[in-house]
Scaffold this motif. Structure first.
Motif, short mmCIF file in Angstrom:
data_model
loop_
_atom_site.label_atom_id
_atom_site.label_comp_id
_atom_site.label_asym_id
_atom_site.label_seq_id
_atom_site.Cartn_x
_atom_site.Cartn_y
_atom_site.Cartn_z
N ALA A 68 0.82 -1.21 0.00
CA ALA A 68 0.00 0.00 0.00
C ALA A 68 0.86 1.26 0.00
O ALA A 68 0.60 2.20 -0.76
CB ALA A 68 -0.94 -0.01 1.19
N THR A 72 1.52 3.08 -3.59
CA THR A 72 0.93 4.41 -3.70
C THR A 72 1.99 5.46 -4.05
O THR A 72 1.74 6.36 -4.86
CB THR A 72 0.22 4.79 -2.39
N HIS A 136 -0.68 -3.48 -7.99
CA HIS A 136 -1.24 -2.46 -7.09
C HIS A 136 -0.89 -1.06 -7.57
O HIS A 136 -1.71 -0.14 -7.47
CB HIS A 136 -0.72 -2.69 -5.67
N THR A 137 0.32 -0.88 -8.09
CA THR A 137 0.69 0.43 -8.64
C THR A 137 -0.20 0.80 -9.81
O THR A 137 -0.66 1.95 -9.92
CB THR A 137 2.17 0.42 -9.07
N ILE A 140 -3.69 1.83 -8.60
CA ILE A 140 -3.75 3.11 -7.88
C ILE A 140 -3.51 4.28 -8.83
O ILE A 140 -3.99 5.39 -8.58
CB ILE A 140 -2.71 3.12 -6.74
N TYR A 143 -6.39 6.70 -9.85
CA TYR A 143 -6.86 7.57 -8.76
C TYR A 143 -5.89 8.73 -8.55
O TYR A 143 -6.31 9.88 -8.33
CB TYR A 143 -7.00 6.77 -7.47
N ALA A 144 -4.59 8.43 -8.63
CA ALA A 144 -3.59 9.49 -8.47
C ALA A 144 -3.74 10.54 -9.57
O ALA A 144 -3.71 11.75 -9.32
CB ALA A 144 -2.19 8.89 -8.49
N PHE A 190 -2.95 10.05 -2.00
CA PHE A 190 -2.20 9.04 -1.23
C PHE A 190 -3.14 8.26 -0.32
O PHE A 190 -3.06 7.03 -0.25
CB PHE A 190 -1.11 9.72 -0.40
N GLY A 193 -5.36 6.05 -2.49
CA GLY A 193 -4.58 4.95 -3.04
C GLY A 193 -4.20 3.93 -1.99
O GLY A 193 -4.24 2.72 -2.24
N PHE A 194 -3.83 4.39 -0.81
CA PHE A 194 -3.46 3.49 0.27
C PHE A 194 -4.62 2.58 0.66
O PHE A 194 -4.46 1.36 0.77
CB PHE A 194 -3.00 4.30 1.49
N THR A 196 -7.28 1.87 -1.14
CA THR A 196 -7.62 1.01 -2.28
C THR A 196 -6.68 -0.18 -2.37
O THR A 196 -7.11 -1.32 -2.58
CB THR A 196 -7.57 1.82 -3.59
N SER A 197 -5.40 0.07 -2.20
CA SER A 197 -4.42 -1.01 -2.28
C SER A 197 -4.56 -1.98 -1.12
O SER A 197 -4.52 -3.20 -1.30
CB SER A 197 -3.00 -0.43 -2.32
#
Length: 259
Positions: A68, A72, A136-137, A140, A143-144, A190, A193-194, A196-197
């Protein structure tokens, strides 16, 4: 008067619908019984203590936290320049790039996980942890890009241009003018993303391997063989962790001052 009373009733029902499951999980996790049930059979912290005694939970929690955080950060390192380019310049293939970046949101996670397993992990013999990090990257990144793009669109471009006219380089203007003004968007990206991951299930389910499982997958596997309240206790702890992260972000980073 009747209309106001009806509004209070509707609001109360909505709040119960949203928050009710959380209280049920907390109560089930504090049950003194031997099996997961609601209402709880007495109250006890024995299952909360057991959560910290299960080795697989500790190992999968560490892996989920690492994925995560670093996933992120990697998504932000890639996403901030992409968001800046899409917001400030009219790129020839800008809409195509935006669609490609948004693909992980549009495509169901189970398909993303299966595709990565079939075309990345198996043919290239990629390690499980590396595949999880890449997946995971990628999940995310949209969203970033979206959150940072919204912050950039709210920032007037002539402020940056004024810094350039006063002698700053384009890169210097970005770090001295643009970046400080979009830090609320970066912080929001962040946190989003955190979460979500950390809570990702479909992709992690396909890419997990022997001895390498994220915490949500480990919780599912645990329920397949054991039906005690320890999973409910762990779920409650994770919910409180999420609340604590948001509270600390507000308390020490002053998130609301920049929104």
């Amino acid at each position: 008067m009747n209309s106001r009373w009806l509004q209070y009733v509707v609001l109360t029902l909505i709040m119960l619908f949203l928050i009710g499951p959380f209280f049920i999980i907390v109560a089930a996790g504090l049950s003194a019984g031997e099996s997961l049930a609601f209402p709880p059979q007495g109250l006890s912290f024995r299952w909360v203590v057991k959560v910290f005694q299960i080795d697989s939970f500790r190992e999968s929690f560490a892996l989920s936290m690492a994925l995560a955080v670093f996933g992120t950060l990697a998504a932000l390192i890639l996403g901030v320049p992409i968001a800046y380019a899409l917001s400030r310049y009219k790129l020839p293939l800008g809409e195509t790039l935006r669609t490609i970046v948004s693909a992980p949101i549009i495509v169901p996670g189970i398909i993303v996980g299966l595709a990565l397993l079939r075309y990345l992990v198996v043919p290239l013999d990629v390690e499980v942890v590396t595949a999880l990090f890449a997946a995971h990257t990628a999940l995310i990144l949209p969203y970033a890009v979206r959150v940072v793009s919204a912050s950039l669109n709210n920032l007037r471009s002539d402020i940056e241009e004024a810094a350039v006219l006063l002698g700053a380089s384009r890169l210097g203007a970005f770090f001295r003018v643009v970046l400080p003004n979009i830090r609320s968007g970066i912080l929001a990206a962040f946190i989003l993303g955190f979460v979500t991951s950390f809570n990702q299930v479909p992709v992690s389910l396909f890419l997990s391997g022997p001895g390498v499982r994220t915490l949500p997958i480990d919780m599912i596997s645990y329920l397949e063989t054991t039906y005690d309240p320890s999973v409910a206790a762990l779920a409650a702890l994770l919910a409180f962790l999420s609340i604590a992260i948001v509270f600390l972000a507000e308390r020490f980073l002053g998130f609301s001052r920049y929104v």
